[in-house]
Design a protein around this motif. Sequence first.
Motif, mmCIF file in Angstrom:
data_model
loop_
_atom_site.group_PDB
_atom_site.id
_atom_site.type_symbol
_atom_site.label_atom_id
_atom_site.label_comp_id
_atom_site.label_asym_id
_atom_site.label_seq_id
_atom_site.Cartn_x
_atom_site.Cartn_y
_atom_site.Cartn_z
ATOM 1 N N SER A 84 0.827 -1.197 0.000
ATOM 2 C CA SER A 84 0.000 0.000 0.000
ATOM 3 C C SER A 84 0.869 1.258 0.000
ATOM 4 C CB SER A 84 -0.911 -0.003 1.225
ATOM 5 O OG SER A 84 -1.617 1.207 1.329
ATOM 6 N N ARG A 85 1.877 1.273 0.830
ATOM 7 C CA ARG A 85 2.739 2.454 0.948
ATOM 8 C C ARG A 85 3.551 2.676 -0.328
ATOM 9 N NH1 ARG A 85 2.950 7.149 1.658
ATOM 10 N NH2 ARG A 85 4.662 8.074 2.784
ATOM 11 N N ILE A 86 4.080 1.614 -0.910
ATOM 12 C CA ILE A 86 4.837 1.745 -2.162
ATOM 13 C C ILE A 86 3.916 2.235 -3.267
ATOM 14 C CG2 ILE A 86 6.072 0.466 -3.953
ATOM 15 C CD1 ILE A 86 7.203 -1.301 -1.659
ATOM 16 N N ARG A 87 2.700 1.693 -3.318
ATOM 17 C CA ARG A 87 1.719 2.128 -4.313
ATOM 18 C C ARG A 87 1.440 3.618 -4.163
ATOM 19 N NH1 ARG A 87 -3.190 3.288 -3.652
ATOM 20 N NH2 ARG A 87 -3.469 2.195 -1.693
ATOM 21 N N GLU A 88 1.265 4.073 -2.917
ATOM 22 C CA GLU A 88 1.001 5.490 -2.664
ATOM 23 C C GLU A 88 2.192 6.349 -3.061
ATOM 24 O OE1 GLU A 88 0.122 5.399 1.489
ATOM 25 O OE2 GLU A 88 -1.942 4.715 1.183
ATOM 26 N N LEU A 89 3.396 5.897 -2.736
ATOM 27 C CA LEU A 89 4.599 6.645 -3.098
ATOM 28 C C LEU A 89 4.771 6.737 -4.614
ATOM 29 C CD1 LEU A 89 7.097 5.297 -0.423
ATOM 30 C CD2 LEU A 89 6.223 7.636 -0.607
ATOM 31 N N ARG A 90 4.294 5.743 -5.338
ATOM 32 C CA ARG A 90 4.374 5.750 -6.801
ATOM 33 C C ARG A 90 3.236 6.568 -7.412
ATOM 34 N NH1 ARG A 90 8.729 3.720 -8.952
ATOM 35 N NH2 ARG A 90 7.779 2.589 -10.635
ATOM 36 N N GLY A 91 2.325 7.071 -6.564
ATOM 37 C CA GLY A 91 1.215 7.882 -7.062
ATOM 38 C C GLY A 91 0.161 7.060 -7.777
#
Length: 139
Positions: A15-22
Amino acid sequence: MNTATKTSHIGRKISRIRELRGMKQEALAAELGISQQSVSSLEQSEHIEDEKLEKVAKVLGVSKEAIENFSEEKVINFFNNFNDNSFSNSQGTFAATNCTFNPLDKLVQAYEEKERLYERLLQAEKEKVAYLEKLSDKN
């Protein structure tokens, strides 16, 4: 809870990586060929099968290991150290490379190469015309 005993929650990392990737859940779902609800459930999972994790990693543009070893602290350290052009990871410290050439020199080289190619093309055309004139003189 002590961080040494804290379990690795792979879904939160995804979830966090997805958010960081926008990237939104819907976009990740579309890339994986699943529903947005399935992505939501995936991000709530503490453990995920290796095959599914590989697919998610590919879509997110990271390795499976990057997801498994992800931590907010490492991300913050990376960006804090980014200003000094180096960063550390488990393999050691790496220096980011700076541009070692003058872009104007590259532009001049490209222009000179274009001139050489043009001269070769012009010479080939002159040879072709001379050959055709020679053929027409024979007739």
